[in-house]
Enzyme design. Sequence first.
Site, PDB file in Angstrom:
ATOM      1  N   GLY A  56       0.817  -1.203   0.000  1.00  0.00           N
ATOM      2  CA  GLY A  56       0.000   0.000   0.000  1.00  0.00           C
ATOM      3  C   GLY A  56       0.849   1.250   0.000  1.00  0.00           C
ATOM      4  N   HIS A 282     -21.161   8.074   6.029  1.00  0.00           N
ATOM      5  CA  HIS A 282     -20.881   9.514   5.975  1.00  0.00           C
ATOM      6  C   HIS A 282     -22.154  10.254   5.595  1.00  0.00           C
ATOM      7  CE1 HIS A 282     -19.020  13.330   5.035  1.00  0.00           C
ATOM      8  NE2 HIS A 282     -17.832  12.875   5.360  1.00  0.00           N
ATOM      9  N   ARG A 346     -20.648  11.966  12.641  1.00  0.00           N
ATOM     10  CA  ARG A 346     -21.177  11.429  11.402  1.00  0.00           C
ATOM     11  C   ARG A 346     -22.285  10.405  11.607  1.00  0.00           C
ATOM     12  NH1 ARG A 346     -15.437  10.794   8.072  1.00  0.00           N
ATOM     13  NH2 ARG A 346     -15.225  13.020   7.642  1.00  0.00           N
ATOM     14  N   LEU A 457      -6.758  10.940   7.989  1.00  0.00           N
ATOM     15  CA  LEU A 457      -5.458  11.408   7.507  1.00  0.00           C
ATOM     16  C   LEU A 457      -4.478  11.511   8.669  1.00  0.00           C
ATOM     17  CD1 LEU A 457      -6.587  14.226   5.023  1.00  0.00           C
ATOM     18  CD2 LEU A 457      -6.306  11.774   4.618  1.00  0.00           C
TER      19      LEU A 457
END
Length: 651
Positions: A56, A282, A346, A457
């Site tokens: 990855g 989401h 969310r 992130l």
Amino acid sequence: MTQSSGLDEFFTEGAPVADTKAPVVDHISEMWDKRRFEAKLVNPANRRKLSVIIVGTGLAGASAAATLGEAGYHVTSFCYQDSPRRAHSIAAQGGINAAKNYRNDGDSIYRLFYDTVKGGDYRSRESNVYRLAQTSVEIIDQCVAQGVPFAREYGGLLDNRSFGGVQVSRTFYARGQTGQQLLIGAYQALERQIAAGAVKMHTRHEMLEVVVVDGKARGVVVRDLKTGEISTHLADAVVLASGGYGNVFYLSTNAMGCNVTATWRAHKKGAYFANPCYTQIHPTCIPVSGDYQSKLTLMSESLRNDGRIWVPKAHEDDRDPREIPEDERDYYLERIYPAFGNLVPRDIASRAAKNVCDERRGVGPGGLGVYLDFADAIERMGRATVEAKYGNLFDMYARITGENPYETPMRIYPAVHYTMGGLWVDYDLQSSIPGLFVTGEANFSDHGANRLGASALMQGLADGYFVLPNTINDYLAAGPFTKVDESDPAVLEARQQVEERIAKFLSIKGTRTVDSFHKELGHVMWDYCGMERSEEGLRKAISRIRELKKEFWEDVLVTGEGMELNQSLERAGRVADFLELGELMCIDALHRQESCGGHFRAESQTEEGEALRHDDEFAYVAAWEHGDSGPVLHKEDLVYNYVELKQRSYK
């Protein structure tokens, strides 16, 4: 528990599992420093004798490869895309969290830690989450030094905005392209190491098996997606940074190539899979528009900073939204959750949208949509300011829908986005297979039952730049390791398993396409293991998935040959793994007879319809082992010493 709950037909229960790497300290703030000090080091001369495979090249994989290459290890990196820059991290939009407190609005490392544990509905490990909050402040400095063009406020400091589940501004961003800019930063660092010869990069190669020798991960078997060639690559340790498994639902915000194969192959070789039912819906996505779609499009959560979410008060009101007066609109998030308003987490925002649509107050085709309205923001700040902050997102919406969001409200609806479950890892990010480390979305460790926005992130870069390089050395310090030859029986067996699996796909010559199976699986998962789950629905889903799996291996049609570019074959392998994963997800959701975060059981809710946890029974990580006669459940108890366990409230 399995006997009394009547679920023994689905799984058995094994011995408890524990994270043995987190050190004992007087306060959690000392834990990471103590672990880094106690972890064995590898001197620079010895690093040149050790090798690591990384699968990855997203934020977690690229940053880990760059950092380990810079440290002097021999790194071999794999991705199935034609460039590391095509990894799915590039699609992230809204931002990355860090407890810098630039706004002087009360933020701190402890508050980021608290918000993350609470946002995950008290189903994440305190130790890992606190380390993530600590590391967040270093990530931003690293990225700025690499030249990532974060937005800045008028005085030159980096700008911040808010995301769901918090009441401070801690999200650093680059318009709606933060993932792209961060990945380019990590990609540049990776390319530097490739040019220096420290990292060997294999693009268009898909990992199809883990090589386990004497109980330790020692390599991978990969397929060259251009030629079909199968090859084996060996090393002293293996790192999986292969992302999440949201595409089990077929329609999701993930790139179509995103898959679970790397982690699922590891799971079947002995790595525990933790909390697979924890998937994130989401709330801010472009609604489904027809059966022809193969993916959905995310509209950044950052839009909820200035956009207001509403539906008509009347049922099935199909008027132009601009013609509906204020007193006939229901700004339902602001009404139900006045303290957080449109910035609730969310999972809560998604369920609230589903509820108003179930009341026949949804908008757009099929009534499956709610409005995200920027009229007030444009009037308050001016169109130019809104365009500067969100312009690329507005442009994307306009291209996809043919509607101008500056003039009429956007229509949004929840969609599958992120997966909090993943391979079980300890504090060192090592899986239950020694020598197999797992980073980023591929592991389960940081988000509990619901991820806060802008934390994906953060975790990917924290794991790759700062955590893994400080923990994998403890394992590698035992080297040099006995050399493994490609003629080793375990290596040959792993390669043979891949070859036989490919041959099986090509030999079936059935009548149904791979995509038809994937699409049907997606419908089953969304209907019964999506935003709301129930015992009846989950049992029905497990039964249908088992039937579908049998049909797949009897009637799938895989065209072409093995030794060539063959996307039908690629998809067949991924869907076969999704079918097995889907069954485990439903079993995990069935056994967890509570609601928490994104896992909402209809049978377990408060009088107000909120998620109702049962901490006395389910305050644990469900770590599933692959067993020959079915999954085996191992429990890791979650102990909270620094955050009080209580019912979440965002009102």
